[in-house]
Design a protein around this motif. Sequence first.
Motif, mmCIF file in Angstrom:
data_model
loop_
_atom_site.group_PDB
_atom_site.id
_atom_site.type_symbol
_atom_site.label_atom_id
_atom_site.label_comp_id
_atom_site.label_asym_id
_atom_site.label_seq_id
_atom_site.Cartn_x
_atom_site.Cartn_y
_atom_site.Cartn_z
ATOM 1 N N UNK A 4 13.613 1.248 -0.931
ATOM 2 C CA UNK A 4 12.418 0.429 -0.751
ATOM 3 C C UNK A 4 11.280 1.310 -0.244
ATOM 4 N N UNK A 5 10.077 0.994 -0.657
ATOM 5 C CA UNK A 5 8.905 1.696 -0.143
ATOM 6 C C UNK A 5 8.190 0.723 0.794
ATOM 7 N N UNK A 6 8.375 0.958 2.092
ATOM 8 C CA UNK A 6 7.776 0.107 3.122
ATOM 9 C C UNK A 6 7.246 1.024 4.212
ATOM 10 N N UNK A 7 6.000 1.371 4.111
ATOM 11 C CA UNK A 7 5.390 2.332 5.028
ATOM 12 C C UNK A 7 5.475 1.879 6.486
ATOM 13 N N UNK A 8 5.310 0.593 6.738
ATOM 14 C CA UNK A 8 5.272 0.089 8.113
ATOM 15 C C UNK A 8 6.631 0.154 8.822
ATOM 16 N N UNK A 9 7.718 0.227 8.069
ATOM 17 C CA UNK A 9 9.040 0.317 8.691
ATOM 18 C C UNK A 9 9.527 1.754 8.856
ATOM 19 N N UNK A 10 8.784 2.683 8.289
ATOM 20 C CA UNK A 10 9.149 4.095 8.401
ATOM 21 C C UNK A 10 8.415 4.684 9.599
ATOM 22 N N UNK A 11 9.151 5.310 10.518
ATOM 23 C CA UNK A 11 8.483 5.879 11.704
ATOM 24 C C UNK A 11 7.379 6.858 11.330
ATOM 25 N N UNK A 12 6.344 6.857 12.116
ATOM 26 C CA UNK A 12 5.196 7.731 11.898
ATOM 27 C C UNK A 12 5.632 9.196 11.857
ATOM 28 N N UNK A 13 5.130 9.905 10.877
ATOM 29 C CA UNK A 13 5.458 11.317 10.742
ATOM 30 C C UNK A 13 6.701 11.573 9.903
ATOM 31 N N UNK A 14 7.365 10.516 9.442
ATOM 32 C CA UNK A 14 8.572 10.660 8.627
ATOM 33 C C UNK A 14 8.311 10.116 7.238
ATOM 34 N N UNK A 15 8.969 10.701 6.252
ATOM 35 C CA UNK A 15 8.803 10.240 4.874
ATOM 36 C C UNK A 15 9.869 9.224 4.501
ATOM 37 N N UNK A 16 10.949 9.169 5.269
ATOM 38 C CA UNK A 16 12.003 8.226 4.958
ATOM 39 C C UNK A 16 12.913 7.990 6.141
ATOM 40 N N UNK A 27 6.199 6.701 0.803
ATOM 41 C CA UNK A 27 5.377 6.848 -0.396
ATOM 42 C C UNK A 27 6.168 6.525 -1.658
ATOM 43 N N UNK A 28 5.535 5.819 -2.574
ATOM 44 C CA UNK A 28 6.174 5.417 -3.827
ATOM 45 C C UNK A 28 6.685 6.619 -4.633
ATOM 46 N N UNK A 29 5.917 7.708 -4.637
ATOM 47 C CA UNK A 29 6.315 8.885 -5.419
ATOM 48 C C UNK A 29 7.582 9.555 -4.871
ATOM 49 N N UNK A 30 7.932 9.289 -3.618
ATOM 50 C CA UNK A 30 9.144 9.873 -3.044
ATOM 51 C C UNK A 30 10.416 9.295 -3.656
ATOM 52 N N UNK A 31 10.302 8.173 -4.369
ATOM 53 C CA UNK A 31 11.467 7.617 -5.078
ATOM 54 C C UNK A 31 12.006 8.631 -6.089
ATOM 55 N N UNK A 32 11.126 9.493 -6.603
ATOM 56 C CA UNK A 32 11.495 10.485 -7.615
ATOM 57 C C UNK A 32 11.819 11.849 -7.011
#
Length: 108
Positions: A4-16, A27-32
Motif C-alpha cells: 500500500x502507498x500511504x504516506x501518512x502511516x510511514x514514519x517521517x524520513x522512511x520510504x517504507x 511513494x507510488x514509484x517505490x512499488x517498482x
Amino acid sequence: MIILVIKKLTPRGFRGITLFPFILLTHKEDREDKVIINHEMIHIRQQLELLIIPFFLWYGIEFLFRLVQFKNRHLAYRNISFEKEAYVNEKDLYYLKQRSFWSFLKYV
C-alpha cells in the motif's frame, strides 16, 4: 504480502515500513523498486519467524538498548539486528530463497 502507498502511516524520513501482511510505502514509484521491496520482504520473513507480536517486542527492546548504547536514534535504528540483516541483503534479490531460519541472529 499487500503493498500500500500511504504516506501518512510511514514514519517521517522512511520510504517504507512493514506491518505483516502489509508493506506501507511513501511513494507510488517505490512499488517498482526491487531493492526496497526486497528489504521489506526480509522484514515480512522475520515477522513470520517470530510470530509477529514477539518480533515487534524484540524490535522495540533492541531499539531501546541500541539507543542507550549509541545515544543516537539513527545509529540505534541502523544497528537493530533485523535492520542490519535487511540492509546488508536488500540488493541480493535471491537472498530470501537461500536464507536460513532466524538468520537475523547473525547480526545481533
